[in-house]
Design an enzyme around this catalytic site. Structure first.
Site, PDB file in Angstrom:
ATOM      1  N   LYS A   1       0.841  -1.203   0.000  1.00  0.00           N
ATOM      2  CA  LYS A   1       0.000   0.000   0.000  1.00  0.00           C
ATOM      3  C   LYS A   1       0.870   1.245   0.000  1.00  0.00           C
ATOM      4  O   LYS A   1       1.921   1.281   0.667  1.00  0.00           O
ATOM      5  CB  LYS A   1      -0.904  -0.037   1.223  1.00  0.00           C
ATOM      6  CG  LYS A   1      -1.936   1.083   1.322  1.00  0.00           C
ATOM      7  CD  LYS A   1      -2.819   0.824   2.557  1.00  0.00           C
ATOM      8  CE  LYS A   1      -3.880   1.889   2.717  1.00  0.00           C
ATOM      9  NZ  LYS A   1      -4.694   1.656   3.926  1.00  0.00           N
TER      10      LYS A   1
ATOM     11  N   SER B   1      -9.482   1.715   3.117  1.00  0.00           N
ATOM     12  CA  SER B   1      -8.638   2.488   2.232  1.00  0.00           C
ATOM     13  C   SER B   1      -7.634   1.624   1.451  1.00  0.00           C
ATOM     14  O   SER B   1      -7.009   2.131   0.522  1.00  0.00           O
ATOM     15  CB  SER B   1      -7.870   3.541   3.022  1.00  0.00           C
ATOM     16  OG  SER B   1      -7.136   2.939   4.063  1.00  0.00           O
TER      17      SER B   1
ATOM     18  N   SER C   1      -9.559  -0.709   7.447  1.00  0.00           N
ATOM     19  CA  SER C   1      -9.176  -0.563   6.035  1.00  0.00           C
ATOM     20  C   SER C   1      -8.512  -1.744   5.361  1.00  0.00           C
ATOM     21  O   SER C   1      -8.157  -1.632   4.191  1.00  0.00           O
ATOM     22  CB  SER C   1      -8.241   0.648   5.906  1.00  0.00           C
ATOM     23  OG  SER C   1      -8.953   1.806   6.244  1.00  0.00           O
TER      24      SER C   1
END
Lengths: 465, 470, 103
Positions: free
Chosen positions: A61, A136, A160
Site C-alpha cells: 500500500k 482504504s 481498512s
C-alpha cells in the site's frame, strides 16, 4: 545462492510483472509498470534465498515507506516523494526473500472506505467495475482478488484491510495493535494504525503477517515480542467457544449477509465449537468515537506536510512562510483529508477538548471493557459480519460523509480496542463477495488463525447464499 | 513579580528521540535522520540517559518526582519545528513542587519554588538574515533533549531573578546534567513579569519577555520591562497581556509583532509513546549520583578550611574549581595559602584559557610548599606558576632553578650583600641608627636589587637588623 | 452541534489550510453534519467509567544513549524542495513570529 533458486525467483518476478500489466485497467497500482518490472527483476537477482517468503511478490500500500518506488499515500501533497528509508515491515519482508511488487492505490492518507478519495483516481472492483473494492487499502485488495499477487500489505486505522477484503472476497488480517512495527507506516491515527495483510488464503496472509511481525526498537509502541507463529490447521474446533454479539446483527442487516453468517455459525457448530450469543453494549458509540479520535490524531500527524523539508511546494511562495503552508496544504490535500483535519483540529481545540476528545477516550475505555467482559467469561473468539453490505457502487456514498463512515460499523471496534481481527470470504450475495469477521484476544492471533483455517476449509466461500 | 521559565539542554550524546548526535557546531543539517527531520513514517525512540538526567535534576531541585508521567504533543506551525508539533509533557509532568535556595541581594537567603520540571525536545534553528527575504532552517538542534524548569512568580526584583539563575546554573553544572552555556544556547530563559502597587493584593497583568541571551541581559531586560509597566500604569493605562522581545543593542523591549490570534496548542497525550514509568531503582540511583551540592560544599569549606564565606563562595562557584582546590589541599597545601593561590593565579589563568586549570593541583601544592619554606619568594613563585601553566605541569623546583629564581637563603651570601648595601649607603645607615626605623624597608629593597631578587627577603631583613643594631 | 462559516475559517487558520470561498458553504455543512453525528457521544453518562485504555505497551522501554542514527539513504539536499548552502530555505516569516520551544 543457487542458480536454480535465482531462476525461480526471476520466473516469479517476470510472471508477476506480466500479471500486473494485465490488471492495469483496475487502476490498483500507482507505480508505473515499467518501473515495477525493472525493479522486480533486480530484486529477484538479489533476494535472500532461504527466506520463508523467497520469491513471493507482495504488493505494498502506498502509505508504507519503501526505498523502491515512490510513497505518495494517494495524495498530491506527496506526489513523487521518495522515502529515504524502508519501513521495518518492508525490511523484514525483504529479509524473508519477498519481492516488493509495486505500490498500490489507496484513499488519500488511508482516510476512506472505498479508495475513491485517492488523488490518482479510484480503483475498480475486480468483479464489477461499477463498484468500489473498499478502502482504504482498495488497491492491495484488488490485486490480490484479481490473482495478480498472492498477498499484499495494507493498513488499518478503522477497518481498512478487513473491509476491502470482505468486498473483494479475500482474506484480510489486522494484527493486535503493537504486534507489527509502525515505523515507516505513514501515520494517520497513531493509537489505531496497524499494518495488515491481504491474501488469497489464510495461509498466504498468515505467512506474510508472521514475517513482518515482532519487536522493533524504532517503534516505542511495538511490543517486545517474538514474531507471530502460525498454528497448524486444526482437525476440528472442539473446545472453542465463539461469541456472536447481538449488536452486530441489527434487524436491518442485509438479508444476504445474514444468510451467509447463519451458514457460518452452522458450520462452526458442525466443527465442534460452542456458539453463543453475547453482548457488547456500547457498540453503537463506536463509529462516533472513532470519528473523534482518528481525525484528532490525524490533524496532528498531518501537520508535517507543509512544503518545507520534502514534497512539492504547491504555491504561496514569494509571500511568507504561512502563505506557503496554506497554499501547499490547501492544494495538496483532498476534500476528505481536509474535512478530517478540520474536524480533528476542532475536537482538540480549547473549549472542545473535554466534550469531544476526552469524552471519546472515555467511550473507548468502555468499548474495551465490553470486550474484556465477554472474553473473561470463557469466550475465545467473536464472529460477526465484516461489512453490513457487499461492495457498493462508486459514487453511491460520496454525498454525505457520514454515510461512508457507517460502513465501518463492524470493523472499527477492533481498531479502537487494539484486538486482532480478520475477514474471510463466506459467500456471495447476488454474485458479490461478502466477508465474515473473527475478533480475537490480544496477542492470540494463533487461536484466531486456527479457527480461520477451519472455516476456510468448511465454508463455501464463493457460493451464492 | 517575576517568574522564570528556563530551558536547559541535557548533556547526552544522542538526541531525545533518535540516535543523531547532539554535538554543537556541526555543518547544518548533518546531524539528522528520519525522526528529527519529521519525515513521513518516522517515530520517536526515547533516550534513556536523558530520562535519567531529568530525574537527577528534579532530585537536585528538591522536587517530587512522579513515578508515572506522560508525554504530550504541543501543536503549532513553525519552519524549524519539523513535525508541526513538539513532544513535551503537559498534564502529567515528570516532577513538581521543588525549591531552590539562593542568596537574594534584597532578602538574604531565600528560596524559589519550582512549580514544575518536565522533559521535551528542542526545535531546530531559524536564521533570518542569511538569505534575502527568506529564512534558513537548520535541523541539527531539532530533537536535542531539554528540560523546562518553571518557577512561581517568586522574584521581587530583576537582580533576584539573576541570582536565582546563577544558582540554578551552578546546581545544574554540579549535577553534571548540562553545560548551562547561554552563549551556546544550552540554557535559555523566558520570564513572566507583572507589577503591582505595594499594599495592593490584586495581581497585575503578566507579560512574557523573550530573547534574553545572557545573565547580564536577564537583569537588564527585566528592569526595562518592569519600568515600562510602571510607566504605563502611572500614566493611567493598563498593561496588555502580550509577549515582549528584548533587544540587547537598544536595551529595550518591544512587543512581538501581533499574531492574528493567540496560540491554541491543542495539547493531547502523545500516542506514539507509552507512559514514562520510572523503574524503582532509578530514583535512589540518581540520588546517589548527585554530588555534594554547592550550598553544602560552601558551608563545609567554611567549617573545614576556616575560610570566609566569600572565599568559600568563590572556591565553590564551579565544581571543577572546588575539586581542584581540595585536590591541592589533599596534596599537602595549607588551606589558606591554597585558597589565595586558587582565587588568584589559578582562576586568572583559567579565565584566559577557556576555563582550563592548567597546573595540576598536586603541582600547585608543591609550589606553595616552596614559598612557605622560603625557597621561593612570592613574586618568584608567580613566575614559576606561569611557566608551569604553559607546560601544563612539571616539577616546580626544577622550573625555578631553570629560571634562576631560587631564593638564596645562605647566610654568608646574604651577609655579603648586607655589607655591600651598608657600604653603599652610609648616610642612610646613620639616619637609621639615629631612629628612622622605616629605612629598613629601603635597605631590604636595596639588598633585593643587589641580589637581583634572589635573596630571601625575610632573612635579609633579619641580618640587616642584626648588623645595624647598635 | 453546528459550526459557523467563521468557525470553519478559524479552524482552517489553526490548521494552516487554505479554503476557497466557493468551497466554504459545502465544507461548513459537511463539518456540521460530522460534528453533530459525533456529538451523540454525550449520551454516554459521564459517570460510566472503565480503566483508561492504553493501546500499546504499559511503559516506555528507552534506548541507550548512543550516537547511532537510523538509516537515511539520502538527506536534506535530495529531499528538500528548496535548499541552499546546507540550509532548508523558506520564504521569510512576515507577520509571523510564532517560534516557541525554548526560544
Amino acid at each position: 545462492m543457487t542458480e536454480a533458486a535465482e531462476a525461480e525467483a526471476l520466473t516469479s518476478a517476470k510472471a508477476a510483472a506480466d500479471r500486473l500489466t494485465k490488471a492495469k485497467r483496475l487502476n490498483a497500482l500507482l507505480t508505473p509498470l515499467k518501473d515495477v518490472r525493472k525493479s522486480l527483476l533486480q530484486q529477484a537477482a538479489g533476494a535472500h534465498p532461504g527466506g520463508v517468503l523467497y520469491g513471493m511478490p507482495v504488493a505494498v500500500k502506498d502509505n508504507i515507506c519503501t526505498l523502491e518506488f515512490t510513497t505518495s499515500c494517494g495524495s498530491k501533497i506527496l506526489e513523487g516523494y521518495r522515502s529515504p528509508f524502508d519501513a521495518t515491515a518492508i525490511t523484514k519482508l525483504k529479509a524473508a526473500g519477498a519481492l516488493i511488487a509495486g505500490k498500490t492505490n489507496c484513499d488519500e492518507f488511508a482516510m476512506g472506505s472505498s479508495t475513491e478519495h485517492s488523488a490518482y483516481g479510484r480503483t475498480l472492483h475486480p468483479l464489477d467495475k461499477t463498484r468500489v473494492p473498499g478502502g482504504s487499502s482498495g488497491g492491495s485488495a484488488a490485486l490480490v482478488a484479481a490473482g495478480v499477487v498472492p498477498a499484499a500489505l495494507g493498513s488499518e486505522t478503522g477497518g481498512s484491510v478487513r473491509q476491502p477484503a470482505s468486498f473483494c472476497g479475500i482474506v484480510g488480517i489486522k494484527p493486535t495493535y503493537a504486534r507489527v512495527s509502525r515505523y515507516g507506516l505513514v501515520a494517520f491515527g497513531s493509537s489505531l494504525d496497524q499494518i495488515g495483510v491481504l491474501g488469497r488464503s489464510v495461509h498466504d496472509a498468515g505467512r506474510v503477517l508472521s514475517a513482518i511481525s515482532g519487536r522493533d526498537s524504532k517503534d516505542a509502541t511495538c511490543e517486545d515480542r517474538d514474531p507471530l507463529r502460525l498454528p497448524t490447521v486444526p482437525e476440528s474446533l472442539q473446545g472453542f467457544v465463539i461469541g456472536v454479539p447481538r449488536e452486530y446483527f441489527p434487524a436491518d442487516l442485509d438479508p444476504g449477509v445474514r444468510r451467509a453468517c447463519d451458514r457460518v455459525i452452522k458450520v462452526l457448530r458442525e466443527l465442534g465449537a460452542v456458539v453463543r450469543e453475547v453482548s457488547l453494549p456500547h457498540t453503537a458509540f463506536a463509529v462516533p468515537c472513532y470519528y473523534v479520535i482518528a481525525p484528532a490524531e490525524a490533524s496532528s500527524n498531518l501537520a508535517r506536510y507543509d512544503g518545507v523539508r520534502f514534497g512539492p511546494r504547491l504555491g504561496g511562495q514569494g509571500a511568507d512562510v504561512r502563505a506557503l503552508y496554506r497554499a501547499t496544504r490547501g492544494a495538496g490535500f483532498g476534500a476528505e483529508v481536509r474535512r478530517r483535519i478540520l474536524v480533528g483540529t476542532y475536537v482538540l481545540s480549547a473549549g472542545y477538548y473535554d466534550a469531544y476528545y476526552r469524552k471519546a477516550q472515555q467511550v473507548r475505555a468502555l468499548l474495551a471493557q465490553d470486550f474484556r467482559n465477554v472474553f473473561d467469561r470463557g469466550v475465545d473468539l467473536l464472529f460477526t459480519p465484516t461489512t453490513p453490505t457487499p461492495a457498493f457502487k462508486a459514487g453511491e456514498k460520496l454525498g454525505d460523509p457520514v454515510q461512508m463512515y457507517l460502513s465501518d460499523v463492524f470493523v472499527c471496534t477492533a481498531n479502537l480496542t487494539g484486538l486482532p481481527a480478520m475477514s474471510l470470504p463466506i459467500g456471495r450475495v447476488k454474485g458479490l463477495p461478502i466477508g465474515g469477521q473473527l475478533i480475537g484476544k490480544a496477542f492470540l492471533e494463533d487461536e484466531m488463525l486456527e479457527a480461520a483455517y477451519a472455516m476456510e476449509r468448511a465454508v463455501p466461500a464463493v457460493d451464492e447464499v | 513579580m517575576i517568574g522564570l521559565e528556563t530551558h536547559v539542554q541535557l548533556r547526552t550524546a544522542s538526541k531525545m528521540f533518535c540516535g543523531c548526535s547532539t554535538a554543537f557546531g556541526a555543518p547544518p543539517n548533518t546531524n539528522v535522520c528520519p525522526v528529527c527531520l519529521g519525515l513521513p513514517g518516522a517515530l520517536p525512540a526515547p533516550n534513556e540517559e536523558a530520562l535519567k538526567l531529568a530525574v537527577r535534576t528534579a532530585l537536585a531541585l528538591g522536587c517530587t518526582v512522579h513515578p508515572r508521567s506522560v508525554f504530550a504533543r504541543k501543536n503549532y506551525f513553525y519552519p524549524d519545528l519539523p513535525k508541526g508539533y513538539q513532544i513535551t509533557q503537559y498534564e502529567l509532568p515528570l516532577a513538581t513542587d521543588g525549591r531552590l535556595s539562593y542568596l537574594s541581594p534584597d532578602r538574604g537567603v531565600t528560596s524559589a519554588t519550582i512549580v514544575r520540571l518536565h522533559l521535551e525536545e528542542d526545535a531546530g534553528k531559524s536564521v533570518h538574515d542569511r538569505f534575502p527575504r527568506a529564512t534558513a532552517v537548520d535541523l541539527n538542534r531539532a530533537g536535542v533533549p531539554l528540560i523546562e524548569i518553571v518557577t512561581g512568580a517568586d522574584f521581587r526584583s530583576p537582580a533576584e531573578a539573576r541570582w536565582y539563575l546563577q544558582t540554578l546554573k551552578q546546581v545544574l553544572e554540579y549535577s553534571g546534567v548540562s553545560d548551562c552555556d547561554m552563549e551556546k544556547g544550552s540554557l535559555r530563559v523566558d520570564a513572566n513579569v507583572s507589577v503591582r502597587r505595594s499594599g495592593d493584593s490584586t495581581l497585575g497583568t503578566k507579560t512574557e519577555v523573550k530573547n534574553i541571551n545572557s545573565f547580564t541581559n536577564v537583569e537588564k531586560a527585566l528592569a526595562v520591562e518592569r519600568d515600562r509597566q510602571i510607566a504605563v500604569l502611572a500614566a493611567g493605562g493598563t498593561v496588555a497581556q502580550q509577549t515582549m522581545l528584548y533587544d540587547a543593542k537598544e536595551n529595550a523591549v518591544r512587543p512581538q509583532r501581533a499574531k492574528e490570534e493567540s496560540h491554541d496548542y491543542r495539547y493531547f497525550p502523545e500516542p506514539d509513546l507509552p507512559p514514562l514509568v520510572l523503574p524503582p531503582a532509578w530514583i535512589p540511583e540518581q540520588q546517589a549520583r548527585l554530588p555534594e551540592l554547592p550550598a553544602a560544599k560552601r558551608e563545609r569549606f567554611v567549617a573545614q578550611y576556616a575560610l570566609s564565606v566569600q572565599d568559600a563562595a568563590v572556591l565553590t562557584a564551579s565544581r571543577a574549581v572546588a575539586e581542584y582546590y581540595e585536590g591541592a589541599v589533599h596534596a599537602g597545601a595549607e588551606p589558606k595559602p591554597a585558597a589565595n593561590w586558587v582565587m588568584g593565579e589559578v582562576l586568572a589563568d583559567a579565565k584566559d584559557h577557556q576555563e582550563q586549570l592548567r597546573v595540576p593541583p598536586g603541582t600547585l601544592a608543591q609550589l606553595i610548599a616552596l614559598v612557605q619554606g622560603g625557597t621561593l619568594s612570592h613574586q618568584a613563585a608567580k613566575r614559576v606558576f606561569a611557566e608551569l601553566a604553559v607546560r601544563g605541569g612539571g616539577e616546580p623546583r626544577t622550573v625555578a632553578e631553570a629560571l634562576g629564581v631560587i631564593q638564596v637563603g645562605d647566610t654568608n651570601a646574604i651577609g655579603q650583600w648586607v655589607d655591600e648595601v651598608l657600604r653603599a649607603h652610609p648616610a642612610e645607615v646613620t639616619r637609621y641608627k639615629s631612629g628612622e626605623a622605616k629605612l629598613m624597608a629601603f635597605f631590604v629593597g636595596q639588598l633585593m636589587k643587589a641580589s637581583k631578587g634572589k635573596a630571601d627577603p625575610k632573612l635579609a631583613a633579619r641580618l640587616l637588623e642584626e648588623r645595624l643594631r647598635p | 452541534m453546528s459550526v459557523t462559516r467563521e468557525e470553519v475559517l478559524r479552524i482552517a487558520q489553526l490548521a494552516e489550510l487554505d479554503v476557497a470561498e466557493d468551497a466554504l458553504p459545502a465544507l461548513t455543512e459537511q463539518m456540521s453534519r460530522i460534528l453533530e453525528y459525533v456529538a451523540q457521544l454525550a449520551q454516554v453518562p459521564a459517570g460510566d467509567s472503565a480503566r483508561p485504555f492504553l493501546a500499546g505497551p504499559d511503559a516506555i522501554r528507552p534506548r541507550p544513549d548512543e550516537v547511532k542514527p537510523w538509516p537515511l539513504a539520502f538527506g536534506p539536499p535530495e529531499l528538500a524542495p528548496a535548499f541552499k548552502d546546507g540550509f532548508f530555505v523558506v520564504p521569510r516569516l512576515g507577520a509571523f513570529d510564532g517560534g516557541e520551544a525554548g526560544k
